[in-house]
Design a protein around this motif. Structure first.
Motif, PDB file in Angstrom:
ATOM      1  N   UNK A 138      41.751  35.555  28.098  1.00  0.00           N
ATOM      2  CA  UNK A 138      40.561  35.400  27.262  1.00  0.00           C
ATOM      3  C   UNK A 138      39.519  34.485  27.883  1.00  0.00           C
ATOM      4  N   UNK A 139      39.856  33.851  29.005  1.00  0.00           N
ATOM      5  CA  UNK A 139      38.887  33.022  29.719  1.00  0.00           C
ATOM      6  C   UNK A 139      38.175  33.790  30.836  1.00  0.00           C
ATOM      7  N   UNK A 140      38.828  34.870  31.284  1.00  0.00           N
ATOM      8  CA  UNK A 140      38.265  35.582  32.450  1.00  0.00           C
ATOM      9  C   UNK A 140      36.942  36.247  32.059  1.00  0.00           C
ATOM     10  N   UNK A 168      33.631  28.394  36.366  1.00  0.00           N
ATOM     11  CA  UNK A 168      33.829  27.785  35.052  1.00  0.00           C
ATOM     12  C   UNK A 168      35.110  28.262  34.375  1.00  0.00           C
ATOM     13  N   UNK A 169      35.445  29.517  34.509  1.00  0.00           N
ATOM     14  CA  UNK A 169      36.644  30.047  33.866  1.00  0.00           C
ATOM     15  C   UNK A 169      37.913  29.440  34.443  1.00  0.00           C
ATOM     16  N   UNK A 170      37.985  29.385  35.779  1.00  0.00           N
ATOM     17  CA  UNK A 170      39.209  28.848  36.395  1.00  0.00           C
ATOM     18  C   UNK A 170      39.325  27.347  36.160  1.00  0.00           C
ATOM     19  N   UNK A 224      39.383  35.694  44.607  1.00  0.00           N
ATOM     20  CA  UNK A 224      39.051  35.980  43.207  1.00  0.00           C
ATOM     21  C   UNK A 224      40.076  36.938  42.605  1.00  0.00           C
ATOM     22  N   UNK A 225      40.531  37.907  43.379  1.00  0.00           N
ATOM     23  CA  UNK A 225      41.549  38.832  42.881  1.00  0.00           C
ATOM     24  C   UNK A 225      42.836  38.099  42.520  1.00  0.00           C
ATOM     25  N   UNK A 226      43.227  37.129  43.354  1.00  0.00           N
ATOM     26  CA  UNK A 226      44.427  36.342  43.050  1.00  0.00           C
ATOM     27  C   UNK A 226      44.220  35.511  41.781  1.00  0.00           C
ATOM     28  N   UNK A 227      43.012  34.965  41.637  1.00  0.00           N
ATOM     29  CA  UNK A 227      42.730  34.143  40.460  1.00  0.00           C
ATOM     30  C   UNK A 227      42.774  34.972  39.185  1.00  0.00           C
ATOM     31  N   UNK A 228      42.361  36.199  39.260  1.00  0.00           N
ATOM     32  CA  UNK A 228      42.385  37.067  38.067  1.00  0.00           C
ATOM     33  C   UNK A 228      43.788  37.229  37.519  1.00  0.00           C
ATOM     34  N   UNK A 229      44.777  37.222  38.412  1.00  0.00           N
ATOM     35  CA  UNK A 229      46.171  37.370  37.979  1.00  0.00           C
ATOM     36  C   UNK A 229      46.731  36.084  37.396  1.00  0.00           C
TER      37      UNK A 229
END
Length: 899
Positions: free
Chosen positions: A878-880, A801-803, A868-873
Motif C-alpha cells: 500500500x506504500x508502493x 519517499x515510499x521506500x 527499483x524492481x528489487x525494491x518493489x518486491x
C-alpha cells in the motif's frame, strides 16, 4: 433464301398442324400463316421486359434503348463474322447519348467476345449442298450452338437460325471463326414486344414462310439465351418439346433451385432479389456462419459476375455490380441471386434426353481456383467415366434433377458439387455444354462420341442415338481441356512462339485455340470471357496427359513476380544497412527481437517453396512455374468447412516475409511514420531494377540476369527461425550486418555506398544524407534523455519517499529485514545520483551525444531499474506509488474472477 433447291410444289409444313385447342381461336386478330397460339400451361411465365434495379420506377427497356440510341441487330443470311463487326460494336456505343445511358443505368457496353480461331472437328468436313427436304430450327447459334447447327448441316438438313432477342449486339459474333455456316434464313424474335404471345405467332409465321413448305422437324436450343424461346417455339409448332410450363425453372437459377427442392432433392439455400432491402432481410434471417455467400446473376453463363462474398459489404458491392447491368450474354440482369457457398469439388454432367430417357454422354471434373481476385476461375477440366469416385451419385442425382425440371427431350449441361458427401446442383442449362464446342475433340478421343453429335442424332437420326451407352463406362483415352489464363493487364500483346511450338509438340496435343493475337490488349482472367485461349489434350496414357497439363499451367504463369523478387533480394542484401536504418528508433531498440517482433538482422522470407524455386533458377531452371496456389485443410467433419490456406507459412520471426499476396516489412516501430521506411525500400528496390536492366541491356537474357541476381544475393534469404540463437551465428557466417541498436544503424546511413545509392536514384544529395543522419542522432538522444529524466523524476518523487516509509517500519529492530531493505534502497539513491551526473556531462556533437546515451546513460538507467524492481518486491504494497507487475499482469484476471 430457298438455296435454289426447293421443289416447285413443296408439301405443307408439319408445323402447320396446330394443337386442337388452338384451332378454335380466331386467327383474324393477328395476320399470319398460323392460327392463334395455344394457351400456355399453368406454370408458364411470359418473357418479361427488364425490371428496375431499385425501388424507383423507371421507363421500360424499350423506351430507354430507344431514347439513348443503341441499335438492334441487322438481319442477315448468316452469322459469319465480318471484318468490321468489332468496330461496329464499338461504334454503336461511342455516342454521347450512349455514354449517358450507361452512366445512368449502369449498363456496360457490349464488346465483341473472343471467338475461337478454329474447331478442327467441325471445319475438317466442308459443307455439301443440303440433301434433305427437312428443316431444323436452332435458336441462338452462338458458342456451341454454332457447332450444333453445323452438325445438322453436315447431315444434310437445312437450318433456320432463330435469334431470341432483338438487341443481341456483339454476342452474335460468338461463332467460331472460319466455321462454315449456311443458314436457309435468319429470323429475329422481338423480345421487347408488348404482346409476347402475339410475337411468338408472328415469329412462327416467319419461320414457316422461310421454310417454303418444307417439313420443320426439330427446334433445338443453341445457347443458354435460346432455351426459353426454343421451349415455346417447339411447343407452338407441335415438335418434340419440353414445353413452356416449366421453362422458367430451366433458365432462372432461383426457380431451378426451388423446383428441385420441392422434388425432395438437395438444393442450395438461396434468395432471388431485385432490391438491396430484400437481400439485407434474407441475410439477417439466414445469419450465415462462416460468412461465405455467393452472389450472381439469375440468368447468365460462363461464371459471369459470380462472386464469393465474405461480408455483408461485399454482398452489397456485388449486388450493385450485377443489378441492372448487362451480363456476358448481352442481356440486362433483372434480378440477383444470393446463395450459400457450396464447399467441394465441382463436376460437369452432360446429358441428352429423348422421351424422358436421360443418357449421360460426358462427365468432367472442373479445375476451379481463386485467381486474379476472382473466386472461381476455371483453369481446366478433366474427362471422367462412370467408374470414377462420385460418378454413380452424380449420375443418379442428375437424372432426378432432369425429371424434376421436366427435361424430357434434348441436351443438358449441369454443374454439380459434392458438398459434405452428397451432390448438390449449382445450376443446369437445357442446352449443350458451351465454350463454342472445343471440348468435343477431347470427348471423341476419350469415348468416341460427344454431346453435340448425340443431340443431333437424338432428334434427327435415332438409329445412331440408340446404341449410345446410358453413361460413359469405357474409355479409349484420357483427356483434359487446359484454358489459357492471363495474370496481368497490358497492351500490345506479344505471344511467345517458342511456347506455342512446345505445346504443339506435346504428345497429348490435339488442338489449340487462341482467343487473342499479337498487338491485342489483355486483362487478368476472371471468367470464361477473359480466357486467352485453350489447349486440347488427349492420350492413351493418363500420366502423359497430366504432365502436359501441368507443364502448360507452369508456362502461362507470369514471370513478373519472380523478376521482382530478384530485384527485392538484391535490395535487401546490397543495401541491408539502409533498410535496417529506416527502422532505427530508440523505442524500436526495445522491440526488435522480442516476443513477436522480428530480429534486428534484416533477411528475406519468400517461403520454402519459393526458396526451392530460387535454387532451381540458379541451377538453370525456368523463371515461370511458381504460383502461390491456396491449399485446403480438411477438418474431416460434417460440421466444419475445409479451411483455405496459403501455400507459404506466414513466418512470424521474419522481418521481411511473403504472406501469400503481399510482402510485409514487420520491423517498423509503432511510433514511426511508415513513409521513411517505404522510401528506403523503394529506393533500394529501384536500384535492383536498374542493375537488372543494365544486365539485360548488356546482352544477357532475362532468365540468366535474374539467376545472377539470385545467386549473388541468395545469402539474405532465410526461411528458418529468426528467434533462434543459431540465427545470429549463421548470419555472421553469411556476412549479413547485425546492427543491434539505432546508433549503429544510423552510423551506416552516410557510408559511401549509401551516398552513391541516394545520388544515383536522385533521392538525396550527399549533404542531405549527412543532415538526415544528424537528425537521426538528435532524435535518438532526445528520446533517451526524456526517458531518463522521467525515470529520475519517478524515483525522486515516488519511489524514494515510499521506500523511506517502508524502511522506517523496520528501523526499530535493526534486524535482517531492515538491513536487506536498506542495502537495496540505498542502491536506488546512489545509482540515480550517478544517472543525474551523467546527464550533466553530455558531449557536444550529435553523434557523440547519441553514442554516449546508448553506451553510458542507457546501461545506467537499466541499473536503476533493476534496483527499483528489487525494491518493489520488498516494499509494503500500500506504500508502493506505481502499479506493480502483479497489478499489470494479474489484476484484471483477479477482478474478473471476483465478479
Amino acid at each position: 433464301k430457298d438455296m435454289g433447291n426447293t421443289p416447285p410444289e413443296a408439301p405443307a409444313a408439319k408445323a402447320a398442324a396446330t394443337p386442337p385447342e388452338a384451332e378454335a381461336e380466331d386467327p383474324a386478330d393477328l395476320p399470319g400463316l398460323l392460327p392463334a397460339a395455344p394457351q400456355p400451361g399453368a406454370g408458364f411465365l411470359p418473357v418479361s421486359r427488364s425490371k428496375t434495379f431499385d425501388e424507383r420506377g423507371l421507363a421500360s427497356t424499350t423506351e430507354r434503348l430507344g431514347h439513348f440510341g443503341p441499335s438492334t441487330l441487322k438481319r442477315s443470311a448468316t452469322l459469319m463474322p465480318s471484318s468490321g463487326s468489332a468496330a461496329g460494336a464499338t461504334a454503336r456505343f461511342s455516342s454521347i447519348d450512349a455514354v449517358l445511358y450507361r452512366r445512368h443505368f449502369n449498363l456496360r457496353p457490349l464488346v465483341r467476345q473472343p471467338s475461337l480461331q478454329g474447331l478442327e472437328i467441325f471445319k475438317s468436313q466442308p459443307l455439301q449442298a443440303p440433301t434433305s427436304q427437312q428443316v431444323v430450327l436452332v435458336v441462338d447459334c452462338f458458342s456451341t450452338g454454332a457447332a450444333l447447327a453445323h452438325t445438322c448441316m453436315q447431315q444434310g438438313f437445312q437450318v433456320i437460325h432463330v435469334i431470341s432477342f432483338k438487341d443481341c449486339g456483339a454476342i452474335a459474333d460468338m461463332v467460331p471463326e472460319g466455321l462454315e455456316l449456311n443458314f436457309r434464313a435468319t429470323v429475329v424474335y422481338d423480345d421487347e414486344a408488348e404482346d409476347q404471345a402475339g410475337m411468338l405467332r408472328i415469329t412462327a409465321d416467319q419461320i414457316l414462310a422461310e421454310a417454303h413448305g418444307l417439313d420443320v422437324v426439330a427446334c433445338l436450343p443453341g445457347a443458354e439465351t435460346g432455351v426459353k424461346l426454343s421451349d415455346r417455339l417447339s411447343e407452338f409448332l407441335a415438335l418434340r418439346t419440353n414445353g413452356s410450363s416449366g421453362t422458367e425453372a430451366r433458365r432462372n437459377k432461383y426457380q431451378m433451385g426451388e423446383k428441385i427442392r420441392a422434388a425432395g432433392l438437395r438444393a442450395v439455400n438461396q434468395r432471388m432479389a431485385t432490391t438491396w432491402g430484400d437481400i439485407e432481410a434474407f441475410l439477417a434471417q439466414w445469419k450465415p456462419d462462416p460468412f461465405q455467400v455467393i452472389v450472381k446473376p439469375v440468368e447468365s453463363a460462363g461464371s459471369d459476375d459470380v462472386t464469393l462474398c465474405r461480408s455483408e459489404e461485399e454482398v452489397q458491392e456485388a449486388f450493385g455490380k450485377i443489378m441492372g447491368n448487362r451480363n456476358g450474354l448481352g442481356q440486362i440482369n433483372q434480378a440477383v441471386l444470393v446463395q450459400e457457398y457450396l464447399v467441394g469439388v465441382e463436376y460437369v454432367v452432360d446429358s441428352v434426353s429423348i422421351d424422358g430417357e436421360h443418357k449421360i454422354v460426358a462427365m468432367w471434373e472442373y479445375d476451379r481456383q481463386p485467381t486474379n481476385g476472382a473466386g472461381f476461375v476455371l483453369h481446366g477440366q478433366r474427362f471422367m467415366t462412370s467408374d470414377e469416385p462420385h460418378a454413380v451419385e452424380l449420375i443418379a442425382y442428375l437424372r432426378q434433377v432432369l425429371d424434376a425440371l421436366e427435361v424430357r427431350h434434348g441436351p443438358a449441361h449441369a454443374e454439380v458439387k459434392i458438398c459434405r458427401g452428397e451432390p448438390c446442383l449449382v445450376e443446369v442449362g437445357a442446352r449443350c455444354h458451351g465454350a463454342e464446342g472445343f471440348w468435343t475433340t477431347v470427348a471423341d478421343r476419350c469415348v468416341g462420341y460427344n454431346q453435340v453429335g448425340a443431340t443431333a442424332a437424338a432428334f434427327l437420326n435415332q438409329d445412331k442415338f440408340t446404341p449410345l451407352p446410358p453413361e460413359p463406362t469405357s474409355r479409349k483415352g484420357y483427356g483434359h481441356i487446359k484454358f489459357l489464363l492471363s495474370y496481368q493487364t497490358g497492351t500490345n500483346l506479344c505471344i511467345s512462339e517458342e511456347n506455342l511450338a512446345e505445346i504443339r509438340a506435346m504428345p497429348s496435343y490435339c488442338g489449340m485455340n487462341l482467343f487473342v493475337k499479337n498487338g491485342d490488349s489483355i486483362v487478368p482472367t476472371v471468367d470464361c470471357f477473359t480466357w486467352g485461349g485453350c489447349v486440347k489434350l488427349a492420350h492413351e496414357d493418363k500420366a502423359v496427359v497430366d504432365a502436359d497439363y501441368a507443364r502448360i499451367h507452369a508456362m502461362e504463369q507470369s514471370t513478373l513476380f519472380t523478376v521482382a523478387l530478384a530485384c527485392l533480394t538484391y535490395a535487401l542484401n546490397v543495401h541491408n544497412e539502409i533498410i535496417r536504418c529506416s527502422v532505427a528508433h530508440a523505442g524500436n531498440d526495445h522491440r526488435l527481437g522480442a516476443q513477436e517482433a522480428p530480429p534486428a538482422i534484416v533477411s528475406l522470407y519468400p517461403g520454402t517453396t519459393f526458396e526451392a524455386k530460387v535454387k532451381e533458377i540458379i541451377a538453370g531452371g525456368e523463371l515461370a512455374g511458381y504460383q502461390n496456389t491456396p491449399g485446403v485443410v480438411n477438418a474431416e467433419s460434417n460440421f466444419l468447412n475445409p479451411i483455405t490456406t496459403g501455400l507459404e507459412d506466414c513466418n512470424r520471426t521474419a522481418p521481411f516475409p511473403f504472406c501469400g499476396n503481399r510482402f510485409e516489412f514487420r520491423a517498423v516501430g509503432s511510433s514511426q511514420n511508415c513513409a521513411f521506411p517505404m522510401a528506403m525500400i523503394d529506393t533500394a528496390f529501384a536500384d535492383g531494377m536498374a542493375v537488372l536492366s543494365d544486365l539485360i541491356e548488356g546482352g544477357m537474357d532475362l532468365r540468366s540476369a535474374v539467376a545472377k541476381l539470385f545467386e549473388e544475393n541468395e545469402r539474405v534469404i532465410f526461411c528458418g527461425n529468426g528467434y533462434s540463437a543459431e540465427w545470429p551465428v549463421e548470419a555472421e557466417k553469411r556476412g549479413l550486418p547485425n546492427l543491434k541498436d539505432s546508433v549503429a544503424a544510423a552510423g551506416a546511413f552516410s557510408s559511401e555506398k549509401s551516398k552513391a545509392l541516394f545520388t544515383k536514384m536522385k533521392v538525396f544529395s550527399e549533404a542531405e544524407v549527412d543532415a538526415r543522419q544528424e537528425v537521426m542522432y538528435e532524435n535518438y538522444a532526445t528520446v533517451l534523455e526524456i526517458e531518463t529524466q522521467t525515470l529520475i523524476e519517478m524515483v525522486r518523487t515516488g519511489v524514494e519517499p515510499a521506500v523511506a516509509q517502508d524502511l522506517a517500519i523496520y528501523a526499530a529492530g535493526q534486524g535482517a529485514a531492515y538491513s536487506r531493505r536498506k542495502d537495496v534502497y540505498d542502491a536506488i539513491t546512489a545509482s540515480t545520483d550517478e544517472l543525474e551526473g551523467l546527464l550533466g556531462s553530455l558531449p557536444e556533437e550529435p553523434k557523440d551525444i547519441a553514442q554516449f546515451m546508448a553506451e553510458t546513460v542507457k546501461p545506467k538507467t537499466l541499473e536503476v531499474r533493476s534496483h527499483v524492481d528489487k525494491a518493489e518486491l520488498l516494499c509494503k504494497a500500500d506504500l508502493w506509488p506505481y502499479p506493480s507487475y502483479s497489478d499489470i499482469l494479474l489484476a484484471h484476471q483477479v477482478s474478473a474472477s471476483l465478479k
